[in-house]
Design a protein around this motif. Structure first.
Motif, PDB file in Angstrom:
ATOM      1  N   PRO A 141      67.403  67.288  40.355  1.00  0.00           N
ATOM      2  CA  PRO A 141      66.256  66.445  41.327  1.00  0.00           C
ATOM      3  C   PRO A 141      64.899  65.797  41.064  1.00  0.00           C
ATOM      4  N   TYR A 142      64.316  64.713  41.153  1.00  0.00           N
ATOM      5  CA  TYR A 142      63.401  63.976  41.581  1.00  0.00           C
ATOM      6  C   TYR A 142      63.065  63.807  38.992  1.00  0.00           C
ATOM      7  N   GLY A 143      63.935  64.849  38.502  1.00  0.00           N
ATOM      8  CA  GLY A 143      63.828  64.231  37.057  1.00  0.00           C
ATOM      9  C   GLY A 143      62.646  64.989  36.850  1.00  0.00           C
ATOM     10  N   LEU A 144      62.443  66.215  37.511  1.00  0.00           N
ATOM     11  CA  LEU A 144      61.718  67.767  37.632  1.00  0.00           C
ATOM     12  C   LEU A 144      62.029  68.502  36.420  1.00  0.00           C
ATOM     13  N   ILE A 145      60.561  68.251  35.136  1.00  0.00           N
ATOM     14  CA  ILE A 145      60.842  69.353  34.729  1.00  0.00           C
ATOM     15  C   ILE A 145      59.488  70.200  34.880  1.00  0.00           C
ATOM     16  N   GLU A 146      60.055  71.672  35.063  1.00  0.00           N
ATOM     17  CA  GLU A 146      58.904  72.316  35.511  1.00  0.00           C
ATOM     18  C   GLU A 146      58.238  72.607  33.842  1.00  0.00           C
ATOM     19  N   ASP A 147      57.168  73.535  34.246  1.00  0.00           N
ATOM     20  CA  ASP A 147      56.313  73.767  33.068  1.00  0.00           C
ATOM     21  C   ASP A 147      56.463  72.855  32.309  1.00  0.00           C
ATOM     22  N   GLY A 148      55.619  71.384  32.655  1.00  0.00           N
ATOM     23  CA  GLY A 148      55.876  70.837  31.712  1.00  0.00           C
ATOM     24  C   GLY A 148      54.549  70.563  31.192  1.00  0.00           C
ATOM     25  N   ALA A 159      48.359  50.747  56.234  1.00  0.00           N
ATOM     26  CA  ALA A 159      47.736  50.578  54.466  1.00  0.00           C
ATOM     27  C   ALA A 159      47.798  51.994  54.048  1.00  0.00           C
ATOM     28  N   SER A 160      49.008  53.146  54.260  1.00  0.00           N
ATOM     29  CA  SER A 160      49.887  53.856  53.693  1.00  0.00           C
ATOM     30  C   SER A 160      50.896  53.764  53.019  1.00  0.00           C
ATOM     31  N   LEU A 161      50.959  54.112  52.046  1.00  0.00           N
ATOM     32  CA  LEU A 161      51.830  54.033  51.403  1.00  0.00           C
ATOM     33  C   LEU A 161      52.845  55.461  51.600  1.00  0.00           C
ATOM     34  N   LEU A 162      51.986  56.720  51.425  1.00  0.00           N
ATOM     35  CA  LEU A 162      52.469  58.693  52.128  1.00  0.00           C
ATOM     36  C   LEU A 162      53.233  58.519  53.615  1.00  0.00           C
ATOM     37  N   LEU A 163      52.090  57.333  54.731  1.00  0.00           N
ATOM     38  CA  LEU A 163      52.887  57.442  55.569  1.00  0.00           C
ATOM     39  C   LEU A 163      54.558  57.150  55.797  1.00  0.00           C
ATOM     40  N   THR A 164      54.276  55.485  55.067  1.00  0.00           N
ATOM     41  CA  THR A 164      55.083  55.394  54.492  1.00  0.00           C
ATOM     42  C   THR A 164      56.712  55.921  54.579  1.00  0.00           C
ATOM     43  N   MET A 165      56.278  56.305  53.261  1.00  0.00           N
ATOM     44  CA  MET A 165      57.384  57.351  52.445  1.00  0.00           C
ATOM     45  C   MET A 165      57.824  58.205  54.231  1.00  0.00           C
ATOM     46  N   ASN A 166      56.736  59.087  54.690  1.00  0.00           N
ATOM     47  CA  ASN A 166      57.613  59.809  55.778  1.00  0.00           C
ATOM     48  C   ASN A 166      58.163  58.618  56.669  1.00  0.00           C
ATOM     49  N   MET A 167      57.766  57.474  57.166  1.00  0.00           N
ATOM     50  CA  MET A 167      58.944  56.992  57.754  1.00  0.00           C
ATOM     51  C   MET A 167      59.920  56.621  57.918  1.00  0.00           C
ATOM     52  N   GLY A 168      60.337  56.279  56.085  1.00  0.00           N
ATOM     53  CA  GLY A 168      61.575  56.140  55.767  1.00  0.00           C
ATOM     54  C   GLY A 168      62.492  57.256  55.877  1.00  0.00           C
ATOM     55  N   THR A 187      62.244  59.733  58.086  1.00  0.00           N
ATOM     56  CA  THR A 187      62.258  60.056  59.516  1.00  0.00           C
ATOM     57  C   THR A 187      62.997  58.920  60.018  1.00  0.00           C
ATOM     58  N   LEU A 188      62.511  57.539  59.918  1.00  0.00           N
ATOM     59  CA  LEU A 188      63.467  56.533  60.930  1.00  0.00           C
ATOM     60  C   LEU A 188      64.605  56.089  59.972  1.00  0.00           C
ATOM     61  N   PHE A 189      64.570  55.702  59.064  1.00  0.00           N
ATOM     62  CA  PHE A 189      65.223  55.819  57.624  1.00  0.00           C
ATOM     63  C   PHE A 189      66.366  56.518  57.968  1.00  0.00           C
ATOM     64  N   ARG A 190      65.974  57.842  57.479  1.00  0.00           N
ATOM     65  CA  ARG A 190      67.197  58.950  57.345  1.00  0.00           C
ATOM     66  C   ARG A 190      66.959  58.292  55.533  1.00  0.00           C
ATOM     67  N   MET A 191      66.132  58.323  54.924  1.00  0.00           N
ATOM     68  CA  MET A 191      65.617  58.641  53.645  1.00  0.00           C
ATOM     69  C   MET A 191      65.746  59.882  52.908  1.00  0.00           C
ATOM     70  N   THR A 192      66.495  60.065  51.658  1.00  0.00           N
ATOM     71  CA  THR A 192      65.908  61.760  51.249  1.00  0.00           C
ATOM     72  C   THR A 192      64.528  62.214  50.898  1.00  0.00           C
ATOM     73  N   PRO A 193      63.357  62.883  51.310  1.00  0.00           N
ATOM     74  CA  PRO A 193      62.034  62.237  49.947  1.00  0.00           C
ATOM     75  C   PRO A 193      62.848  62.009  48.482  1.00  0.00           C
ATOM     76  N   GLU A 194      63.898  62.863  47.877  1.00  0.00           N
ATOM     77  CA  GLU A 194      64.257  61.828  46.581  1.00  0.00           C
ATOM     78  C   GLU A 194      64.074  60.335  46.607  1.00  0.00           C
ATOM     79  N   GLU A 195      65.453  59.443  47.114  1.00  0.00           N
ATOM     80  CA  GLU A 195      64.998  58.500  47.682  1.00  0.00           C
ATOM     81  C   GLU A 195      63.558  57.889  48.084  1.00  0.00           C
ATOM     82  N   ALA A 196      62.945  58.542  49.491  1.00  0.00           N
ATOM     83  CA  ALA A 196      61.647  57.705  49.404  1.00  0.00           C
ATOM     84  C   ALA A 196      60.745  57.662  47.885  1.00  0.00           C
TER      85      ALA A 196
END
Ligand code: DI6
Ligand code: FE
Length: 403
Positions: A22-29, A326-335, A337-346
């Motif tokens: 998920p997220y292409g995550l690299i731990e201890d990177g 003027a907030s892309l972080l709030l836009t991600m939250n709206m994506g 909550t409103l559009f049912r995107m996953t946080p990874e999709e956002a």
């Protein structure tokens, strides 16, 4: 010690590269920057030994993402529309306000009256708010001039923003945004006499990266948009379109037939339009700020977009009318909550997919060769970026390798 290199270590790297994690995550990177680009990225124990003599910056386990990209904005404009907000709260619809001469046209009046310096100063307040949240690239449209001089002035302001601030700017010509009052009921004459000549002039000054339009009952028909796109094609410019926002006119399929970078809004998109996008490889840019502000109830067809594997980007649509956001972080939250995107999709929607919507091949993911545009967040997991509301966890932003 070699100072041309910069090595960030002890980081959780949300690479947004499709690794299966998920997220292409690299731990201890660890991530190595050389010459403003990512030179190496991977797990800390795998760091090649020739980097061992270099000084390292310990990020204390913080999350690093690609710099965020706002791929659809109208941040250059004059005036504001607070009065229209009141009218809509009293019951008028967005279309009623527009038809009564308010809406986009009222911003056109204020923008025509504003000097280049005033437009720049006002736009920078909005761009600064976005930069403070880790944005490293932004798309900016014209479209509040609707005359040649003001369209060109808006685009010059957009280009100047990239000189005033450490941010990549991509511009879109949006002369086909609304029909100005002097051409009321004569949209084709407006295209012939103003919009298409302004497009050519702006292109010859090097002011445009792409051509956009608003295909809607209150704006331009698909046939009229086709004329704008034909000119863009002649000039070798990519296209994108505001489509299916308030009704379905088939604008998305038209844009797809021109190989559009993106089709944006899409609340009223149907399956035929979705398959046209899948075939053309266009990005779907969804704009929850406009959906929220207009209290829309019709959701974009998120499941159909996923089923047809159309990449989905998210953007603020920052504008004075339908999305004073003027907030892309709030836009991600709206994506989410409103559009049912996953946080990874956002997060993908404001990084990897947003880069694609702008044709920015060297941004949007953390991988060797990409620009070192990064955001370092004081959070434990990337999902927190979408989860929190009104909370900015940005620790620092790195643009082309520098702070
Ligand atoms: N759709 C939008 O949401 C913005 N432009 C467009 O074509 C709104 C612009 C405005 O209301 O000023
Ligand atoms: Fe827009």
């Amino acid at each position: 010690m070699d100072v041309s290199k910069r090595i960030l270590t002890n980081a959780r790297l949300a690479t947004l590269v499709d690794t299966g994690a998920p997220y292409g995550l690299i731990e201890d990177g660890t991530l190595v920057i050389e010459g403003g680009r990512i030179a190496w990225i991977g797990k800390t124990p795998d760091l090649p030994s020739h980097y061992s003599s270099c000084k390292k910056e310990d990020l204390g386990g913080r999350v690093v993402t690609p710099g965020l990209i706002d791929c659809h904005t109208h941040v250059v404009f004059g005036g504001d529309r607070a009065r229209e907000f009141e009218m809509r709260l009293e019951g008028a619809t967005y279309e009623e306000v527009a038809r009564a001469g308010g809406g986009i046209i009222s911003t056109v009046k204020a923008t025509r009256a504003a000097s280049e310096e005033d437009l720049l100063a006002a736009a920078l307040t909005r761009v600064d708010a976005l930069i403070a949240e880790g944005i490293t690239a932004i798309e900016i449209k014209s479209g509040y001039g609707l005359d040649r001089d003001t369209e060109l002035r808006m685009l010059r302001v957009a280009r100047r923003i990239a000189k005033e601030r450490p941010v990549t700017v991509r511009t879109s010509f949006l002369g086909a945004h609304a029909i100005p009052p002097d051409y009321k009921d004569r949209p084709d004459a407006y295209l012939d006499e103003v919009c298409l000549p302004a497009l050519e002039a702006a292109h010859s000054e090097g002011l445009i990266d792409a051509v956009d339009g608003f295909c809607e009952g209150i704006a331009f028909s698909p046939e009229q948009i086709r004329r704008v796109f034909d000119k863009a094609r002649d000039l070798g410019l990519a296209v994108k379109l505001h489509a299916e926002q308030l009704s379905n006119l088939g604008g998305t399929a038209l844009a797809a037939s021109y190989g559009a970078l993106s089709a944006d809004h899409l609340e009223y998109l149907d399956e035929a339009g979705v398959s046209a996008m899948a075939a053309s490889g266009s990005v779907a840019v969804v704009l929850p700020g406009a959906f929220y502000t207009l209290r829309e109830t019709q959701l974009p067809p998120m499941d159909l977009l996923r089923q047809h594997k159309v990449p989905i980007a998210l953007a603020t649509d920052c504008n004075p009318g339908s999305s004073p956001l003027a907030s892309l972080l709030l836009t991600m939250n709206m994506g989410c909550t409103l559009f049912r995107m996953t946080p990874e999709e956002a997060l993908a929607g404001v990084t990897r997919v947003a880069a694609r919507a702008l044709g920015l091949d060297d941004q949007g993911t953390l991988e060797p060769g990409k620009r070192a545009d990064l955001a370092v967040w004081n959070i434990a997991h990337p999902a927190e970026l979408s989860y929190r509301i009104g909370f900015n966890a940005l620790e620092k932003r790195i643009f082309g390798g520098s702070e």
